[in-house]
Design a protein around this motif. Sequence first.
Motif, PDB file in Angstrom:
ATOM      1  N   ALA A   8      -2.389   6.148  -4.406  1.00 28.50           N
ATOM      2  CA  ALA A   8      -3.520   6.640  -3.629  1.00 28.50           C
ATOM      3  C   ALA A   8      -4.371   7.546  -4.496  1.00 28.50           C
ATOM      4  O   ALA A   8      -3.912   8.048  -5.533  1.00 28.50           O
ATOM      5  CB  ALA A   8      -3.030   7.401  -2.398  1.00 28.50           C
ATOM      6  N   GLU A  64       0.801  -1.225   0.000  1.00 27.57           N
ATOM      7  CA  GLU A  64       0.000   0.000   0.000  1.00 27.57           C
ATOM      8  C   GLU A  64       0.830   1.269   0.000  1.00 27.57           C
ATOM      9  O   GLU A  64       0.272   2.371  -0.021  1.00 27.57           O
ATOM     10  CB  GLU A  64      -0.944   0.009   1.212  1.00 27.57           C
ATOM     11  CG  GLU A  64      -2.053  -1.013   1.151  1.00 27.57           C
ATOM     12  CD  GLU A  64      -3.060  -0.803   2.264  1.00 27.57           C
ATOM     13  OE1 GLU A  64      -4.028  -0.039   2.068  1.00 27.57           O
ATOM     14  OE2 GLU A  64      -2.867  -1.401   3.344  1.00 27.57           O
ATOM     15  N   LYS A  81       0.627   6.447   2.016  1.00 23.07           N
ATOM     16  CA  LYS A  81      -0.162   5.579   1.146  1.00 23.07           C
ATOM     17  C   LYS A  81       0.124   5.934  -0.307  1.00 23.07           C
ATOM     18  O   LYS A  81      -0.005   7.083  -0.716  1.00 23.07           O
ATOM     19  CB  LYS A  81      -1.657   5.741   1.434  1.00 23.07           C
ATOM     20  CG  LYS A  81      -2.536   4.812   0.608  1.00 23.07           C
ATOM     21  CD  LYS A  81      -3.988   4.912   1.040  1.00 23.07           C
ATOM     22  CE  LYS A  81      -4.874   4.059   0.147  1.00 23.07           C
ATOM     23  NZ  LYS A  81      -4.484   2.640   0.151  1.00 23.07           N
ATOM     24  N   TYR A 117      -6.163   7.483   5.654  1.00 15.95           N
ATOM     25  CA  TYR A 117      -5.634   6.220   6.155  1.00 15.95           C
ATOM     26  C   TYR A 117      -5.051   6.445   7.542  1.00 15.95           C
ATOM     27  O   TYR A 117      -4.751   7.569   7.949  1.00 15.95           O
ATOM     28  CB  TYR A 117      -4.587   5.641   5.206  1.00 15.95           C
ATOM     29  CG  TYR A 117      -3.346   6.487   5.033  1.00 15.95           C
ATOM     30  CD1 TYR A 117      -2.207   6.269   5.806  1.00 15.95           C
ATOM     31  CD2 TYR A 117      -3.295   7.520   4.095  1.00 15.95           C
ATOM     32  CE1 TYR A 117      -1.071   7.036   5.650  1.00 15.95           C
ATOM     33  CE2 TYR A 117      -2.159   8.288   3.919  1.00 15.95           C
ATOM     34  CZ  TYR A 117      -1.051   8.040   4.697  1.00 15.95           C
ATOM     35  OH  TYR A 117       0.075   8.803   4.547  1.00 15.95           O
TER      36      TYR A 117
END
Length: 218
Positions: free
Chosen positions: A113, A93, A110, A119
């Motif tokens: 994205a 991620e 992240k 997040y």
Amino acid sequence: MKIIKLMAASLLLAGTFMLNACGEKSDSPEPLSELIDFNTVKGRVTRSIYYDYEGNEVRTATDTIYFNYQESINNQTWYGSPTGLLFSKNGPEGLYGYFKPLNEEYLIYKYPASKGERYATKSSQGASFDNESGNPYNTTDYQMLVADTNASFEMTMINGKHNGLMHYIKEKTTQGVSTSISPAEWYILPGKGTLAFIAYYDEDFEKISVYSETIAFL
């Protein structure tokens, strides 16, 4: 309280890491196999200015942060400094952090994205040897916002304007175990790393407590 907030902002700054990618980004970028080539990226030189609540300059600092040391932790290769407590690596991620004293892994940036995503991440406010709360390193969870995937930033300490940046924001003041953690924003230059970090006293993002730029990548 002003001094405490300044310390919290500097700890946020100390926890920022480098993000590396290739190709163009959009609001829905394709997954990439590598975010950082830790074998070639050795680190960066940062220059930071710290301000009090009235906007007066308190001090400046120039630091070299290295990322060319690697260590096997839980059968995975992590990168950082031989004396550091926080390591990083690429993951599915984005860029992950590993806080060695507590054996905790979490997402720092992240990537890929989409603009507007949020997040969970965290930071440590340092060891507290008289802390009996079960959180001896004062780690605090908070939310990060992916504010933009194609941001621009004008450098102030060196010449240059950069486009196509990832822009992350910590929107709110978060109460930690020992101090409050300031609102802040990060500008990430793909292929290089953290270009700029700014922490604020207020949630309106008007009163700057720390302003930091990367003045050289190694």
